[in-house]
Design a protein around this motif. Structure first.
Motif, PDB file in Angstrom:
ATOM      1  N   VAL A 578       2.727   5.376  -8.471  1.00  0.00           N
ATOM      2  CA  VAL A 578       3.871   5.953  -7.754  1.00  0.00           C
ATOM      3  C   VAL A 578       3.460   6.253  -6.322  1.00  0.00           C
ATOM      4  N   ILE A 579       4.301   5.872  -5.365  1.00  0.00           N
ATOM      5  CA  ILE A 579       4.085   6.191  -3.955  1.00  0.00           C
ATOM      6  C   ILE A 579       5.006   7.345  -3.578  1.00  0.00           C
ATOM      7  N   VAL A 580       4.423   8.385  -2.980  1.00  0.00           N
ATOM      8  CA  VAL A 580       5.200   9.549  -2.528  1.00  0.00           C
ATOM      9  C   VAL A 580       4.999   9.681  -1.017  1.00  0.00           C
ATOM     10  N   PRO A 581       5.920   9.150  -0.200  1.00  0.00           N
ATOM     11  CA  PRO A 581       5.747   9.237   1.251  1.00  0.00           C
ATOM     12  C   PRO A 581       5.960  10.651   1.768  1.00  0.00           C
ATOM     13  N   VAL A 582       5.184  11.024   2.761  1.00  0.00           N
ATOM     14  CA  VAL A 582       5.294  12.355   3.379  1.00  0.00           C
ATOM     15  C   VAL A 582       5.263  12.191   4.895  1.00  0.00           C
ATOM     16  N   VAL A 589       0.576  18.616   1.263  1.00  0.00           N
ATOM     17  CA  VAL A 589       0.062  19.674   0.391  1.00  0.00           C
ATOM     18  C   VAL A 589       1.132  20.103  -0.607  1.00  0.00           C
ATOM     19  N   HIS A 590       2.368  20.290  -0.127  1.00  0.00           N
ATOM     20  CA  HIS A 590       3.462  20.710  -1.005  1.00  0.00           C
ATOM     21  C   HIS A 590       3.708  19.689  -2.114  1.00  0.00           C
ATOM     22  N   ARG A 591       3.757  18.397  -1.745  1.00  0.00           N
ATOM     23  CA  ARG A 591       4.009  17.354  -2.735  1.00  0.00           C
ATOM     24  C   ARG A 591       2.851  17.252  -3.739  1.00  0.00           C
ATOM     25  N   THR A 592       1.647  17.427  -3.263  1.00  0.00           N
ATOM     26  CA  THR A 592       0.491  17.343  -4.155  1.00  0.00           C
ATOM     27  C   THR A 592       0.543  18.428  -5.218  1.00  0.00           C
ATOM     28  N   VAL A 713      -4.262  11.924  -8.263  1.00  0.00           N
ATOM     29  CA  VAL A 713      -3.339  12.035  -7.135  1.00  0.00           C
ATOM     30  C   VAL A 713      -4.177  11.866  -5.870  1.00  0.00           C
ATOM     31  N   VAL A 714      -3.980  10.759  -5.169  1.00  0.00           N
ATOM     32  CA  VAL A 714      -4.732  10.463  -3.949  1.00  0.00           C
ATOM     33  C   VAL A 714      -3.892  10.872  -2.756  1.00  0.00           C
ATOM     34  N   VAL A 715      -4.456  11.738  -1.921  1.00  0.00           N
ATOM     35  CA  VAL A 715      -3.728  12.307  -0.785  1.00  0.00           C
ATOM     36  C   VAL A 715      -4.216  11.648   0.498  1.00  0.00           C
ATOM     37  N   LEU A 716      -3.291  11.041   1.230  1.00  0.00           N
ATOM     38  CA  LEU A 716      -3.606  10.354   2.480  1.00  0.00           C
ATOM     39  C   LEU A 716      -2.770  10.939   3.606  1.00  0.00           C
ATOM     40  N   PRO A 717      -3.134  12.108   4.128  1.00  0.00           N
ATOM     41  CA  PRO A 717      -2.377  12.696   5.238  1.00  0.00           C
ATOM     42  C   PRO A 717      -2.647  11.927   6.529  1.00  0.00           C
ATOM     43  N   GLY A 718      -1.791  12.123   7.494  1.00  0.00           N
ATOM     44  CA  GLY A 718      -1.922  11.382   8.740  1.00  0.00           C
ATOM     45  C   GLY A 718      -3.237  11.581   9.442  1.00  0.00           C
ATOM     46  N   ASP A 719      -3.813  12.787   9.362  1.00  0.00           N
ATOM     47  CA  ASP A 719      -5.056  13.028  10.083  1.00  0.00           C
ATOM     48  C   ASP A 719      -6.266  12.441   9.362  1.00  0.00           C
ATOM     49  N   ALA A 720      -6.055  11.750   8.237  1.00  0.00           N
ATOM     50  CA  ALA A 720      -7.152  11.127   7.504  1.00  0.00           C
ATOM     51  C   ALA A 720      -7.255   9.643   7.796  1.00  0.00           C
ATOM     52  N   ALA A 721      -6.406   9.113   8.671  1.00  0.00           N
ATOM     53  CA  ALA A 721      -6.345   7.669   8.880  1.00  0.00           C
ATOM     54  C   ALA A 721      -7.690   7.092   9.290  1.00  0.00           C
ATOM     55  N   ALA A 722      -8.414   7.792  10.165  1.00  0.00           N
ATOM     56  CA  ALA A 722      -9.684   7.252  10.658  1.00  0.00           C
ATOM     57  C   ALA A 722     -10.757   7.216   9.590  1.00  0.00           C
ATOM     58  N   GLY A 723     -10.578   7.928   8.488  1.00  0.00           N
ATOM     59  CA  GLY A 723     -11.589   7.964   7.447  1.00  0.00           C
ATOM     60  C   GLY A 723     -11.408   6.929   6.368  1.00  0.00           C
ATOM     61  N   LEU A 724     -10.391   6.085   6.477  1.00  0.00           N
ATOM     62  CA  LEU A 724     -10.109   5.131   5.421  1.00  0.00           C
ATOM     63  C   LEU A 724     -10.887   3.830   5.614  1.00  0.00           C
ATOM     64  N   SER A 725     -11.345   3.278   4.507  1.00  0.00           N
ATOM     65  CA  SER A 725     -11.997   1.979   4.483  1.00  0.00           C
ATOM     66  C   SER A 725     -11.698   1.349   3.131  1.00  0.00           C
ATOM     67  N   ARG A 726     -12.000   0.073   3.012  1.00  0.00           N
ATOM     68  CA  ARG A 726     -11.748  -0.596   1.733  1.00  0.00           C
ATOM     69  C   ARG A 726     -12.525   0.064   0.589  1.00  0.00           C
ATOM     70  N   SER A 741      -0.802   8.574  -8.491  1.00  0.00           N
ATOM     71  CA  SER A 741       0.182   8.922  -7.463  1.00  0.00           C
ATOM     72  C   SER A 741      -0.515   8.885  -6.114  1.00  0.00           C
ATOM     73  N   VAL A 742       0.131   8.293  -5.129  1.00  0.00           N
ATOM     74  CA  VAL A 742      -0.417   8.218  -3.768  1.00  0.00           C
ATOM     75  C   VAL A 742       0.512   9.000  -2.851  1.00  0.00           C
ATOM     76  N   VAL A 743       0.034  10.137  -2.367  1.00  0.00           N
ATOM     77  CA  VAL A 743       0.776  10.935  -1.389  1.00  0.00           C
ATOM     78  C   VAL A 743       0.466  10.323  -0.034  1.00  0.00           C
ATOM     79  N   HIS A 744       1.425   9.570   0.493  1.00  0.00           N
ATOM     80  CA  HIS A 744       1.167   8.590   1.537  1.00  0.00           C
ATOM     81  C   HIS A 744       1.739   9.028   2.879  1.00  0.00           C
TER      82      HIS A 744
END
Length: 780
Positions: A578-582, A589-592, A713-726, A741-744
Motif C-alpha cells: 500500500v502506498i500512502v502519499p503525504v 508521522v501522523h499517518r505512520t 511500514v517504511v517512512v520516506l519523508p521529504g527530508d530523507a530524499a538524500a539518504g535513499l539508495s537502491r 505500507s510505504v508512507v511516501h
C-alpha cells in the motif's frame, strides 16, 4: 498497490504525492561514533552523513558524519559504545605479548604496553625508508603484522590471540576429529566485560588536563578507556591524542592543543598530522573502508590546513600510525624503470607501466584481512573434495538446493546468494549434512533469523546466532583443539559479516571443515569495516551458487524489481503493498501512527507489536526519535521513569557495535533496566542504558537488516530524499512478510534512487588478497 480502508488512496506503484520540493535530509543514519558532549546536532542522511544510534551499522561505504561545514555533529551518546569498542579493538591489536600481560595487574599491563609502543615507534623510525609493497619489505608494525599472519598460517599461533575474541585461544590447529559424538558444551560465557576501570587518581589527572585545555570533564571516562591509565600524561605531551577519543573532532582537538601548548603548536605539528591521519582512517572504517587511497588522505589533510600532506603521510607511516600497501609493482623497480627510460636515446617509446595504487590502512584491519584470506584459503584446500552426497542432493526439495548440496560436497568454501525464499536452500543443506552424520549448523545475524532458519531446517538446534556461536553460549562448543566442533557451518546474512568478525570465524573452523557463506547481495552492508561477502563473490576464488528460487507474492515481486534497479507496479489484490502519499513530515508521522495503531491491525489482524516502522534516519522531523516518541505516546504512554523507559516499551538493545537486538522493557531496579529479548531476560546496567538501549517501534534499515516482521511500514519523508539508495530501499521494503505500507513523501526521488543510486563502494584489500592466493581447486 492500494490504500488501506480509511487511508488516502495512493497511486499504484507510482511516486507522485502532493508534496513540496524535499529539503536537505536531517540526521539520518551515520557512523557509529559519539560526538563530544558539547556538540550540536546537524543534518545528514543515511547515505551521506549524520549521527547514528549506538552500534548502528554503516552504509555501504557511504555513511559518514560529513556536514557541509564539517562542524561537530550528532548526539553525544549515539554510538559511544561502538566508538569505545573500536578503540579497544585497536589498542588490543597494538599491545604486546598477551601471555605476559595476563599475569600483570591492569596498571602494570598498561605501563608495559605503553613502553612497548614507544619502542616499536622508535624502531620503525629507524628502519622505515619509504612505501612498501603489500606483503614485502615491511618493518616495525608492518613486520609484526606479517609475522603474526604467518604464525597463524603455519599453526604456530591462533588468530584469536590477535583479536578480542571471547573464546579462549586454541591450541595449534589440527584437523577436526571424526564426528564420534557431541563434545561437552562449555559453560555459558558471561556478558562482555565492561570498560576497564581507571583508578580515581588517573581520572582526576585526566579531568585536570581536560579542564586546563578547555575540554569538558565528561570526556575523562572515554579518554581513560581509550588511552589507559597514562591518559593524562599522554594528553599533556601530545594533546592531539584527544582525537582518539570517540566523538572528538579535529577542530576540538586543535582548540585543546592551543590551550595547552600555546604558540608551540601549529597546523603542521607532526603530532597533529599523525593524529589526523589516524582519525581519517578510523572515520573511514566507520564507513566500511579497511583502507584509503593515499591521495584521498593527502587531499583530506590539505583541507585541514596541512601545508605538506605528503610529508604528513610519510611521518604517520614512520610513527607506526598507519601501514602502506601498494597494489602493483615495487616502487623501487618503477623508479629504476623510469631512469632507464630517461637514459634511453633510441627514440623508442616504452609502454608506460600501469599506475600503482597506494593504500593506507590501520594495522587491525590489515591483520584481519590477511588472516581472513589465509583462513579461507586453508578451508578451500583442506577439506575432503570427493564426498559422496549424491543421494542427499537427489532428495533435495528444489533444484537450487540440490546444486548447493552437490557444490558443498566438493568444496571447502562456497558462496550462495539469493533472496528471502532462498534461505530454504541452506536449510536443506544443513538437514542433508546432518542426515549423513556430519556436525552441521547454521548461523544467522539475528535471533529472528535463527528462528526462521531453525523452522526451515526442521530442527531447533540446527541454527544459532553468529555472536552466540563465537562466544560459546550457543552451538556445540569447541573441540579439544579449541576449534568449533563442526564439519559444516552455513553462515546466513553473510553481507552483515565485517572483516574482523569473519577473520575470527575462519580461524575458529578446523582444517577439513566446510564453510558456506549465504546471503542476499542486494541488502545493506555490514556495520563494521569490510565487505567480506561482496569481496568473496567478486574474487571468484570459490564455487558460487546463485539461487533460482524467487521471492513470492507482491512484496517479493516488488523487492526483486528493486534489486535490478526497477521500481515496478505490482498487483496487490490483498493489499499486500500500500502506498500512502503525504505532503510533509508532520503528516508522515501522523499517518505512520495511524497505520501501526489502527489501519494495519484492522485490515490484516496484525497487532501493533508485530508491525515494524522503518525510516531513513534517526534525526529530522520524521526520524526514529520523533516516530518513537509519537508511537510511544499512542501505544504505551508513560512518564519514562526508568531512564526514559516504561514497562512494555519496545526497545532495541545494542550489546555490541552492529548488533541490534529487539526487546521489551519489563522493569528496572538498582541492577539496571530489565529487558526481555527473544524470550531471554537481559539486564542492562544503569550506566549503560543511555548508550545501549533505544526505543524500538521505529528503526533504521540498518538496524532492521537480517530481521523480518509480519508487517512493515517504511517512512520516506521529504527530508530523507538524500539518504535513499537502491540497497536502502531494497533492505527496507523487504522487511515485511505479509504487508508493506510505504508512507511516501519523496516524489520522484524514490524511483531515481532505485534506478541510479547503487551502493557506494568500500575500499578494501580482501578481494586482491583472495585473487592472489593459490587456490587450484577454486571454480572460476
Amino acid at each position: 498497490m492500494t490504500a488501506l480502508p480509511g487511508e488516502t488512496p495512493g497511486t499504484v506503484g507510482t511516486d507522485t504525492p502532493q508534496g513540496v520540493e524535499p529539503p536537505a535530509a536531517t540526521d539520518a543514519e551515520g557512523p557509529a561514533h559519539a560526538e563530544a558532549p558539547d556538540t550540536e546536532e546537524s543534518g545528514g542522511s543515511e547515505e551521506s552523513g549524520g549521527a547514528r544510534e549506538p552500534g548502528e551499522p554503516a552504509a555501504d561505504g557511504s555513511e559518514v558524519d560529513t556536514p557541509a561545514d564539517d562542524a561537530p555533529a550528532g548526539d553525544a551518546t549515539d554510538g559511544a559504545e561502538a566508538g569505545e569498542a573500536s578503540a579497544g579493538d585497536a589498542s588490543a591489536g597494538a599491545e604486546g605479548d598477551a601471555a605476559a600481560a595476563a599475569v600483570l595487574s591492569e596498571a602494570q599491563a598498561e605501563l608495559a604496553a605503553q613502553r612497548e609502543l614507544r619502542e616499536r615507534i622508535a624502531k620503525r623510525k629507524a628502519e622505515k625508508d619509504g612505501p612498501v609493497a603489500a606483503g614485502g619489505k615491511l618493518s616495525g608494525t608492518a613486520a609484526d603484522l606479517l609475522a603474526a599472519v604467518r604464525a597463524v598460517e603455519s599453526g604456530e599461533k591462533a588468530g584469536t590471540e590477535f583479536f578480542d575474541s571471547p573464546a579462549a585461544a586454541p591450541a595449534p590447529r589440527r584437523p577436526a576429529p571424526a564426528p564420534t559424538g557431541q563434545p561437552p558444551r562449555p559453560a555459558p560465557a558471561t556478558a562482555a566485560p565492561a570498560d576497564r576501570a581507571a583508578s580515581p587518581e588517573a581520572m582526576d589527572a585526566v579531568r585536570a588536563v581536560l579542564t586546563e585545555g578547555g575540554a569538558p570533564e565528561a570526556l575523562a571516562h572515554p579518554a581513560t578507556g581509550t588511552l589507559g591509565e597514562q591518559a593524562a600524561e599522554l594528553l599533556r605531551a601530545d594533546p592531539w591524542q584527544l582525537l582518539a577519543v570517540p566523538g572528538v573532532r579535529p577542530e576540538q582537538a586543535d582548540g585543546f592543543a592551543r590551550a595547552l601548548l600555546g604558540a608551540a603548536c601549529g597546523p603542521d605539528d607532526g603530532r597533529r598530522t599523525s593524529a589526523l591521519v589516524g582519525w581519517l582512517l578510523e572515520r573511514a572504517a566507520l564507513q566500511g573502508h579497511t583502507a584509503l587511497d593515499a591521495e584521498a588522505v593527502r587531499a583530506a589533510l590539505a583541507e585541514r590546513a596541512v601545508s605538506d600532506p605528503e610529508e604528513a603521510v610519510r611521518n604517520a607511516v614512520e610513527e607506526g600510525v598507519v601501514l602502506v600497501f601498494q597494489e602493483g609493482a615495487d616502487p623501487t623497480e618503477l623508479d629504476a624503470s623510469d631512469e632507464d627510460q630517461e637514459g634511453d636515446d633510441t627514440g623508442e617509446t616504452a609502454e608506460a607501466p600501469e599506475p600503482v595504487q597506494v593504500l593506507l590502512g590501520l594495522d587491525r584491519y590489515a591483520l584481519a584481512e590477511e588472516s581472513l584470506a589465509d583462513g579461507l584459503a586453508r578451508l578451500m584446500n583442506a577439506c575432503e573434495k570427493g564426498a559422496d552426497w549424491a543421494e542427499a542432493a537427489a532428495a533435495a526439495p528444489s533444484p537450487s538446493a540440490a546444486e548447493l548440496i552437490r557444490t558443498a560436497a566438493a568444496a571447502g568454501l562456497v558462496a550462495h546468494s539469493g533472496g528471502e525464499a532462498a534461505r530454504a536452500e541452506p536449510a536443506a543443506l544443513i538437514a542433508a549434512a546432518r542426515g549423513l552424520g556430519l556436525r552441521a549448523l547454521g548461523a544467522t545475524h539475528s535471533e529472528d533469523g535463527r528462528r526462521r532458519l531453525a523452522d526451515a531446517a526442521g530442527a531447533p538446534d540446527a541454527a544459532v546466532t553468529l555472536a552466540g556461536l563465537l562466544s560459546g553460549t550457543e552451538g556445540p562448543g569447541r573441540d579439544e583443539d579449541g576449534a568449533l566442533a563442526l564439519d559444516l557451518l552455513v553462515v546466513l546474512d553473510a553481507p552483515q559479516l565485517d572483516v574482523e568478525g569473519a577473520a575470527v570465524l575462519a580461524e575458529a573452523l578446523a582444517d577439513g571443515a566446510r564453510l558456506v557463506l549465504s546471503g542476499d547481495p542486494g541488502v545493506l552492508g555490514s556495520a563494521g569495516a569490510g565487505r567480506v561477502f561482496a569481496d568473496v563473490l567478486a574474487a571468484r576464488a570459490c564455487p558460487q551458487v546463485v539461487s533460482r528460487t524467487p521471492d513470492p507474492g507482491p512484496i517479493g515481486e516488488l523487492v526483486s524489481g528493486i534489486g535490478i534497479g526497477e521500481l515496478l507496479q505490482v498487483e496487490a489484490p490483498g493489499k499486500e503493498v500500500v502506498i500512502v502519499p503525504v505532503r510533509d513530515a508532520g503528516e508522515a508521522v501522523h499517518r505512520t501512527v495511524q497505520l501501526v495503531a489502527d489501519s494495519v491491525p484492522r485490515a490484516f489482524s496484525i497487532p501493533a507489536t508485530d508491525t515494524q516502522v522503518i525510516t531513513v534516519g534517526h534525526g529530522g522531523a520524521a526520524g526514529t526519535r520523533v516516530l518513537n516518541e509519537a508511537l510511544k505516546q499512542r501505544l504505551n504512554p508513560g512518564p519514562g521513569r526508568f531512564g526514559g523507559f516504561d514497562p512494555g516499551d519496545r526497545v532495541i538493545h545494542v550489546p555490541a557495535p552492529g548488533r541490534a537486538v529487539p526487546g521489551v522493557v519489563r522493569s528496572a531496579d538498582a541492577e539496571g533496566l530489565h529487558l526481555e529479548c527473544a524470550g531471554v531476560p537481559v539486564v542492562v546496567p544503569q550506566e549503560r542504558v543511555e548508550s545501549a538501549v533505544r526505543h524500538g517501534w521505529a528503526l533504521s534499515a540498518h538496524q532492521a537488516a537480517g530481521m523480518r516482521w509480519p508487517a512493515a511500514v517504511v517512512v520516506l519523508p521529504g527530508d530523507a530524499a538524500a539518504g535513499l539508495s537502491r540497497p536502502w530501499v531494497y533492505t527496507a521494503f523487504g522487511r515485511g512478510e505479509l504487508h508493506l505500507s510505504v508512507v511516501h513523501g519523496v516524489d520522484q526521488t524514490l524511483p531515481h534512487a532505485v534506478a541510479q543510486v547503487p551502493a557506494q563502494e568500500r575500499t578494501t584489500r580482501l578481494r586482491a588478497l583472495l585473487e592472489a592466493l593459490p587456490t587450484p581447486d577454486a571454480a572460476s
